[in-house]
Design an enzyme around this catalytic site. Structure first.
Site, short mmCIF file in Angstrom:
data_model
loop_
_atom_site.label_atom_id
_atom_site.label_comp_id
_atom_site.label_asym_id
_atom_site.label_seq_id
_atom_site.Cartn_x
_atom_site.Cartn_y
_atom_site.Cartn_z
N VAL A 79 0.83 -1.21 0.00
CA VAL A 79 0.00 0.00 0.00
C VAL A 79 0.87 1.26 0.00
CG1 VAL A 79 -1.85 1.25 1.18
CG2 VAL A 79 -1.86 -1.25 1.19
N VAL A 139 -11.55 0.09 5.13
CA VAL A 139 -12.73 -0.71 4.78
C VAL A 139 -12.95 -0.65 3.28
CG1 VAL A 139 -15.22 -1.01 5.06
CG2 VAL A 139 -13.86 -0.25 7.00
N ILE A 186 -12.81 1.52 -2.30
CA ILE A 186 -14.20 2.01 -2.39
C ILE A 186 -14.40 3.19 -1.42
CG2 ILE A 186 -16.65 1.40 -2.16
CD1 ILE A 186 -15.77 -1.56 -2.40
N LYS A 207 -13.35 -4.88 9.86
CA LYS A 207 -14.02 -3.91 8.99
C LYS A 207 -15.50 -3.76 9.38
CE LYS A 207 -10.87 -4.88 5.19
NZ LYS A 207 -10.57 -5.83 4.10
P1 NDP Z 1 3.17 -4.84 3.50
O1 NDP Z 1 3.68 -5.89 4.40
O2 NDP Z 1 3.27 -5.04 2.04
O3 NDP Z 1 3.88 -3.45 3.85
C1 NDP Z 1 4.21 -3.02 5.12
C2 NDP Z 1 5.54 -2.32 5.04
O4 NDP Z 1 5.80 -1.70 6.29
C3 NDP Z 1 6.69 -3.29 4.75
O5 NDP Z 1 7.59 -2.73 3.82
C4 NDP Z 1 7.33 -3.43 6.14
O6 NDP Z 1 8.70 -3.76 6.09
C5 NDP Z 1 7.13 -2.05 6.69
N1 NDP Z 1 7.19 -2.03 8.14
C6 NDP Z 1 6.66 -2.91 9.01
N2 NDP Z 1 6.95 -2.57 10.27
C7 NDP Z 1 7.68 -1.43 10.20
C8 NDP Z 1 8.29 -0.58 11.15
N3 NDP Z 1 8.24 -0.85 12.44
N4 NDP Z 1 8.98 0.50 10.73
C9 NDP Z 1 9.07 0.76 9.41
N5 NDP Z 1 8.51 0.00 8.45
C10 NDP Z 1 7.83 -1.09 8.84
O7 NDP Z 1 1.65 -4.58 3.94
P2 NDP Z 1 0.51 -3.93 3.05
O8 NDP Z 1 1.03 -2.76 2.33
O9 NDP Z 1 -0.21 -4.98 2.31
O10 NDP Z 1 -0.51 -3.47 4.20
C11 NDP Z 1 -0.25 -2.34 5.01
C12 NDP Z 1 -1.49 -2.04 5.83
O11 NDP Z 1 -2.57 -1.75 4.93
C13 NDP Z 1 -1.98 -3.20 6.68
O12 NDP Z 1 -2.57 -2.70 7.83
C14 NDP Z 1 -3.02 -3.87 5.81
O13 NDP Z 1 -3.97 -4.58 6.57
C15 NDP Z 1 -3.65 -2.66 5.17
N6 NDP Z 1 -4.32 -2.88 3.90
C16 NDP Z 1 -3.72 -3.62 2.92
C17 NDP Z 1 -4.33 -3.79 1.71
C18 NDP Z 1 -3.74 -4.60 0.62
O14 NDP Z 1 -4.42 -4.80 -0.39
N7 NDP Z 1 -2.51 -5.07 0.73
C19 NDP Z 1 -5.64 -3.17 1.44
C20 NDP Z 1 -6.17 -2.38 2.52
C21 NDP Z 1 -5.52 -2.26 3.70
P3 NDP Z 1 9.12 -5.33 6.05
O15 NDP Z 1 8.49 -5.91 4.85
O16 NDP Z 1 10.61 -5.27 5.98
O17 NDP Z 1 8.63 -5.93 7.32
N1 HSE Z 2 -6.34 -8.53 3.10
C1 HSE Z 2 -7.34 -7.56 2.87
C2 HSE Z 2 -8.34 -8.09 1.89
C3 HSE Z 2 -6.73 -6.31 2.33
O1 HSE Z 2 -8.05 -9.09 1.24
O2 HSE Z 2 -9.44 -7.55 1.80
C4 HSE Z 2 -7.71 -5.19 2.15
O3 HSE Z 2 -8.18 -4.72 3.37
#
Ligand code: NDP
Ligand code: HSE
Length: 402
Positions: free
Chosen positions: A12, A127, A131, A200
């Site tokens: 994200v 959520v 959307i 959610k």
């Molecule tokens: P990812 O694991 O792809 O990204 C998280 C990033 O944050 C990684 O690069 C991670 O590094 C880094 N990170 C974790 N802990 C730390 C820290 N303490 N300090 C600095 N950087 C840190 O997750 P997503 O992008 O998929 O998801 C992020 C959030 O968004 C979550 O809460 C998820 O539930 C939410 N979300 C995700 C969606 C999706 O489609 N993926 C959709 C909607 C919401 P490293 O990988 O090295 O641990």
């Molecule tokens: N893991 C979640 C999903 C990401 O599949 O809907 C979006 O919140």
């Protein structure tokens, strides 16, 4: 020019930076000024990345920079995300996030802190991915009395259910595909056991009630028990199987549930496939409206985060009201809630099933399943159904019907 920091450069977070790059002119027009990403916090370095110079590893660099107006938290998890967000808000820096786990647990507290410090806390992407449903609830539908919200709220499980049904692919293979596409949570149990949809649902229920619904209080079941046999019967019935989050207002409070449901083909939710989500909101004057789009994935989710970011820039130095408080919401007893249930038992239990559930049952046949007796009950309360189902000698599973 507004200065932003992105915490977490994963699926994200990298999407947020990409949206700001790709749509910079549109973002500037919408926000009224340019938005520059000054820092990106992550644990790793990103050598060769276009934005490698903005990468920092110490949150203090961001929190101690007076130029930072807005922070997007896209790291996920409760800690250190909660501490980082709280400290930012206490400094008057507005925060937006996609982190539904954190919003479900600490949302009311963070909104309160934002209010006390003349800044804002927004969480559109928490959520329904891309959307714009929370913004709609908070603006266009604010004058409505919302009496129910029902939605397909998890992209990963909808993707898995769609592939299992259409292509008959096994659960584990499709889950791996969803992970590769960036849809799944870090711990995919959060998706498949329904916990993500539960959080959610809790956020939606809290916004709907203007009170606080604890996600732990929502009865939650995931999709791990769904089999190819269930899909075969669903096809015979002309129905789809979807994981739904459900909130219904009644006289004693709110009925809430996350569970797989059989959905009749005439219901628009039956056509929501793959990673798409849809949320049906019913208002007392408006009737039903449905919001549909990609529920997970990099660009769609990032687009929702950027929408918040723009709002935060526009409202710099003031608080944007969010209908989320820490007053506990009253949840009603699910036992009285009435549905039809689809039930599968071993063929040797047919007689017992008929005795228990009576002559009103509708027998379901499938040319693809053998050695079983399957039927749909008449309308029956959760409590009565569970009492009868627990007496079955050889049960093979059940699904609720929407
Ligand atoms: P990812 O694991 O792809 O990204 C998280 C990033 O944050 C990684 O690069 C991670 O590094 C880094 N990170 C974790 N802990 C730390 C820290 N303490 N300090 C600095 N950087 C840190 O997750 P997503 O992008 O998929 O998801 C992020 C959030 O968004 C979550 O809460 C998820 O539930 C939410 N979300 C995700 C969606 C999706 O489609 N993926 C959709 C909607 C919401 P490293 O990988 O090295 O641990
Ligand atoms: N893991 C979640 C999903 C990401 O599949 O809907 C979006 O919140």
């Amino acid at each position: 020019m507004a200065k932003a920091a992105v915490l977490g450069y994963g699926t994200v977070g990298s999407g947020v930076v990409e949206v700001l790059d790709t749509n910079s002119a549109e973002v500037e027009k919408s926000a009224g000024e340019k938005i520059e990403v000054k820092y990106i916090l992550d644990l790793r370095d990103f050598p060769g990345d276009k934005h490698e110079k903005q990468i920092v590893h110490d949150i203090e660099v961001i929190l101690n920079d007076p130029e930072i107006d807005v922070i997007c938290e896209t790291m996920g998890g409760l800690e250190p995300a909660f501490t980082f967000e709280k400290r930012a808000l206490e400094k008057g820096i507005s925060v937006c996030t996609s982190n539904k786990e954190l919003v479900a647990v600490h949302g009311p507290e963070l909104v309160k802190i934002a209010k006390e410090h003349n800044c804002s806390y927004l969480f559109e992407a928490s959520v329904g991915g891309g959307i714009p449903v929370l913004r709609t609830l908070n603006t266009s539908l604010k004058h409505e009395k919302i009496d129910s919200i029902t939605g397909i709220l998890n992209g990963t499980t909808n993707y898995i259910l769609t592939k299992m049904d259409r292509e008959k692919i096994g659960f584990a293979t499709v889950l791996k595909e969803a992970q590769d596409k960036g849809y799944a949570e870090r711990k995919p149990e959060a998706d498949i056991e329904g916990y993500d949809a539960c959080r959610k649902t809790a956020i939606l229920a809290s916004l709907m009630s203007g009170q606080y619904v604890k996600y732990e209080d929502i009865e939650t079941e995931g999709i791990t028990k769904i089999t190819q046999e269930d899909f075969a019967y669903a096809r015979s019935l002309g129905m789809s199987i979807k994981l739904l989050g459900m909130i219904k207002k009644n006289n004693s409070g709110f009925f809430t549930m996350v569970s797989p449901f059989l959905i009749p083909s005439e219901n628009p939710l039956a056509f929501v496939n793959d990673v798409f989500n849809a949320i049906v909101v019913h208002g007392n004057m408006l009737g039903s409206t449905m919001y549909y789009g990609k529920g997970a994935g990099k660009e769609a989710t990032a687009s929702a985060v950027v929408a918040d970011l723009i709002d935060l820039v526009i409202h710099k130095g003031s608080h944007m009201d969010v209908n989320l408080t820490d007053a506990p919401a009253q949840l009603s007893d699910n036992g009285s809630y009435v549905h039809r249930f689809f039930v599968r038992v071993d063929e040797n239990s047919e007689e017992q099933a008929r005795e228990l559930f009576g002559s009103e049952i509708e027998v379901v046949e499938s040319k693809e399943v053998f050695g079983e007796f399957a039927f749909v009950t008449d309308l029956i309360s959760e409590k009565d159904f569970k009492a009868k189902y627990s007496q079955l000698e050889k049960p093979k599973g059940f699904l609720r019907e929407l």
